[in-house]
Design a protein around this motif. Structure first.
Motif, PDB file in Angstrom:
ATOM      1  N   ASP A  75       0.824  -1.223   0.000  1.00 23.12           N
ATOM      2  CA  ASP A  75       0.000   0.000   0.000  1.00 23.12           C
ATOM      3  C   ASP A  75       0.854   1.268   0.000  1.00 23.12           C
ATOM      4  OD1 ASP A  75      -2.360  -1.441  -0.086  1.00 23.12           O
ATOM      5  OD2 ASP A  75      -2.678  -1.356   2.088  1.00 23.12           O
ATOM      6  N   ALA A  76       1.970   1.231   0.705  1.00 25.23           N
ATOM      7  CA  ALA A  76       2.850   2.404   0.778  1.00 25.23           C
ATOM      8  C   ALA A  76       3.586   2.660  -0.534  1.00 25.23           C
ATOM      9  CB  ALA A  76       3.854   2.234   1.911  1.00 25.23           C
ATOM     10  N   ASN A  77       3.587   1.660  -1.405  1.00 26.48           N
ATOM     11  CA  ASN A  77       4.344   1.771  -2.658  1.00 26.48           C
ATOM     12  C   ASN A  77       3.476   1.644  -3.891  1.00 26.48           C
ATOM     13  OD1 ASN A  77       7.381   1.824  -1.868  1.00 26.48           O
ATOM     14  ND2 ASN A  77       6.416   0.352  -0.489  1.00 26.48           N
ATOM     15  N   ARG A  78       2.201   1.946  -3.759  1.00 27.43           N
ATOM     16  CA  ARG A  78       1.270   1.863  -4.898  1.00 27.43           C
ATOM     17  C   ARG A  78       1.704   2.747  -6.066  1.00 27.43           C
ATOM     18  NH1 ARG A  78      -3.645  -1.346  -4.957  1.00 27.43           N
ATOM     19  NH2 ARG A  78      -3.693  -2.269  -2.897  1.00 27.43           N
ATOM     20  N   ASP A  79       2.499   3.786  -5.773  1.00 24.96           N
ATOM     21  CA  ASP A  79       2.964   4.666  -6.844  1.00 24.96           C
ATOM     22  C   ASP A  79       3.928   3.957  -7.798  1.00 24.96           C
ATOM     23  OD1 ASP A  79       4.826   4.574  -4.695  1.00 24.96           O
ATOM     24  OD2 ASP A  79       5.734   6.458  -5.330  1.00 24.96           O
ATOM     25  N   GLN A  80       4.533   2.852  -7.338  1.00 29.91           N
ATOM     26  CA  GLN A  80       5.461   2.131  -8.208  1.00 29.91           C
ATOM     27  C   GLN A  80       5.146   0.643  -8.345  1.00 29.91           C
ATOM     28  OE1 GLN A  80       9.529   1.901  -6.819  1.00 29.91           O
ATOM     29  NE2 GLN A  80       8.916   2.246  -4.699  1.00 29.91           N
ATOM     30  N   LEU A  81       4.175   0.150  -7.600  1.00 30.28           N
ATOM     31  CA  LEU A  81       3.807  -1.260  -7.687  1.00 30.28           C
ATOM     32  C   LEU A  81       2.352  -1.415  -8.101  1.00 30.28           C
ATOM     33  CD1 LEU A  81       5.402  -2.683  -4.390  1.00 30.28           C
ATOM     34  CD2 LEU A  81       6.350  -2.766  -6.701  1.00 30.28           C
ATOM     35  N   ASP A  85       3.226  -9.238  -6.441  1.00 33.46           N
ATOM     36  CA  ASP A  85       4.115 -10.346  -6.808  1.00 33.46           C
ATOM     37  C   ASP A  85       5.184  -9.940  -7.817  1.00 33.46           C
ATOM     38  OD1 ASP A  85       2.748 -12.178  -5.151  1.00 33.46           O
ATOM     39  OD2 ASP A  85       1.214 -12.458  -6.706  1.00 33.46           O
ATOM     40  N   LYS A  86       5.177  -8.679  -8.224  1.00 33.41           N
ATOM     41  CA  LYS A  86       6.132  -8.241  -9.247  1.00 33.41           C
ATOM     42  C   LYS A  86       7.005  -7.101  -8.732  1.00 33.41           C
ATOM     43  CE  LYS A  86       3.505  -9.809 -13.180  1.00 33.41           C
ATOM     44  NZ  LYS A  86       2.954  -9.507 -14.489  1.00 33.41           N
ATOM     45  N   ILE A  87       7.840  -7.417  -7.738  1.00 30.08           N
ATOM     46  CA  ILE A  87       8.840  -6.452  -7.302  1.00 30.08           C
ATOM     47  C   ILE A  87      10.147  -6.821  -7.985  1.00 30.08           C
ATOM     48  CG2 ILE A  87       7.681  -5.931  -5.127  1.00 30.08           C
ATOM     49  CD1 ILE A  87       9.724  -7.709  -3.697  1.00 30.08           C
ATOM     50  N   PRO A  89      14.496  -6.483  -8.320  1.00 26.26           N
ATOM     51  CA  PRO A  89      15.753  -6.137  -7.648  1.00 26.26           C
ATOM     52  C   PRO A  89      16.175  -4.720  -8.025  1.00 26.26           C
ATOM     53  CG  PRO A  89      15.892  -8.339  -8.581  1.00 26.26           C
ATOM     54  CD  PRO A  89      14.608  -7.728  -9.090  1.00 26.26           C
ATOM     55  N   GLY A  90      16.600  -3.981  -7.033  1.00 21.58           N
ATOM     56  CA  GLY A  90      17.021  -2.595  -7.247  1.00 21.58           C
ATOM     57  C   GLY A  90      15.946  -1.573  -6.935  1.00 21.58           C
ATOM     58  N   GLN A  91      14.687  -2.015  -6.880  1.00 24.50           N
ATOM     59  CA  GLN A  91      13.618  -1.080  -6.519  1.00 24.50           C
ATOM     60  C   GLN A  91      13.827  -0.637  -5.067  1.00 24.50           C
ATOM     61  OE1 GLN A  91      10.013  -3.412  -7.516  1.00 24.50           O
ATOM     62  NE2 GLN A  91       9.233  -1.501  -8.370  1.00 24.50           N
ATOM     63  N   VAL A  92      13.568   0.628  -4.813  1.00 23.90           N
ATOM     64  CA  VAL A  92      13.649   1.151  -3.452  1.00 23.90           C
ATOM     65  C   VAL A  92      12.228   1.318  -2.948  1.00 23.90           C
ATOM     66  CG1 VAL A  92      14.464   3.012  -1.975  1.00 23.90           C
ATOM     67  CG2 VAL A  92      15.839   2.297  -3.937  1.00 23.90           C
ATOM     68  N   LEU A  93      11.880   0.520  -1.946  1.00 24.19           N
ATOM     69  CA  LEU A  93      10.531   0.517  -1.408  1.00 24.19           C
ATOM     70  C   LEU A  93      10.477   1.293  -0.099  1.00 24.19           C
ATOM     71  CD1 LEU A  93       9.560  -3.228  -1.957  1.00 24.19           C
ATOM     72  CD2 LEU A  93       9.075  -1.277  -3.445  1.00 24.19           C
ATOM     73  N   LYS A  94       9.382   1.993   0.092  1.00 23.91           N
ATOM     74  CA  LYS A  94       9.139   2.657   1.371  1.00 23.91           C
ATOM     75  C   LYS A  94       8.632   1.597   2.351  1.00 23.91           C
ATOM     76  CE  LYS A  94       6.651   5.409  -1.038  1.00 23.91           C
ATOM     77  NZ  LYS A  94       6.078   6.269  -1.953  1.00 23.91           N
ATOM     78  N   ILE A  95       9.179   1.605   3.534  1.00 19.97           N
ATOM     79  CA  ILE A  95       8.752   0.682   4.577  1.00 19.97           C
ATOM     80  C   ILE A  95       8.078   1.542   5.663  1.00 19.97           C
ATOM     81  CG2 ILE A  95       9.437  -1.103   6.223  1.00 19.97           C
ATOM     82  CD1 ILE A  95      10.048  -1.812   3.266  1.00 19.97           C
ATOM     83  N   PRO A  96       6.757   1.592   5.670  1.00 18.93           N
ATOM     84  CA  PRO A  96       6.078   2.481   6.613  1.00 18.93           C
ATOM     85  C   PRO A  96       6.096   1.942   8.038  1.00 18.93           C
ATOM     86  CG  PRO A  96       4.468   1.162   5.433  1.00 18.93           C
ATOM     87  CD  PRO A  96       5.825   0.840   4.840  1.00 18.93           C
TER      88      PRO A  96
END
Length: 100
Positions: A75-81, A85-87, A89-96
């Motif tokens: 939910d915190a990364n809806r802007d990029q996901l 199931d499709k993350i 490598p190299g993506q920077v995810l926000k961890i709320p």
């Protein structure tokens, strides 16, 4: 009788102007200190760079102790996901920060 016009003689005139600006001593900042708090501490959000083989469940387990909290990361990364199931490598995810 008229006297011839004499030109003004300013050869002996002198002037001295130091400045019209107020003289102010330089400011002393030697006793000034500052601290900067991390926005992470204030907001409670961190980031994580996805590694090969990662899943949102794995990342949730690492940060929250429960793999079932994966949807908070999604939910915190809806802007990029678009798909949990499709993350990549190299993506920077926000961890709320979450409430347990």
């Amino acid at each position: 009788m008229t006297t011839p016009d004499k030109k003004a003689d300013f050869s002996g005139v002198s002037a001295n102007v130091e400045t019209t600006e107020q003289k102010v001593e330089k400011a002393d900042f030697s006793g000034v200190s500052a601290t900067v708090d991390s926005t992470e501490e204030k907001v409670g959000e961190q980031t994580y760079t996805v590694a090969k083989g990662d899943t949102l469940s794995h990342i949730a387990k690492q940060f929250y102790g429960k793999s079932s909290k994966w949807n908070a990361i999604f939910d915190a990364n809806r802007d990029q996901l678009d798909n949990p199931d499709k993350i990549q490598p190299g993506q920077v995810l926000k961890i709320p920060a979450i409430d347990d």
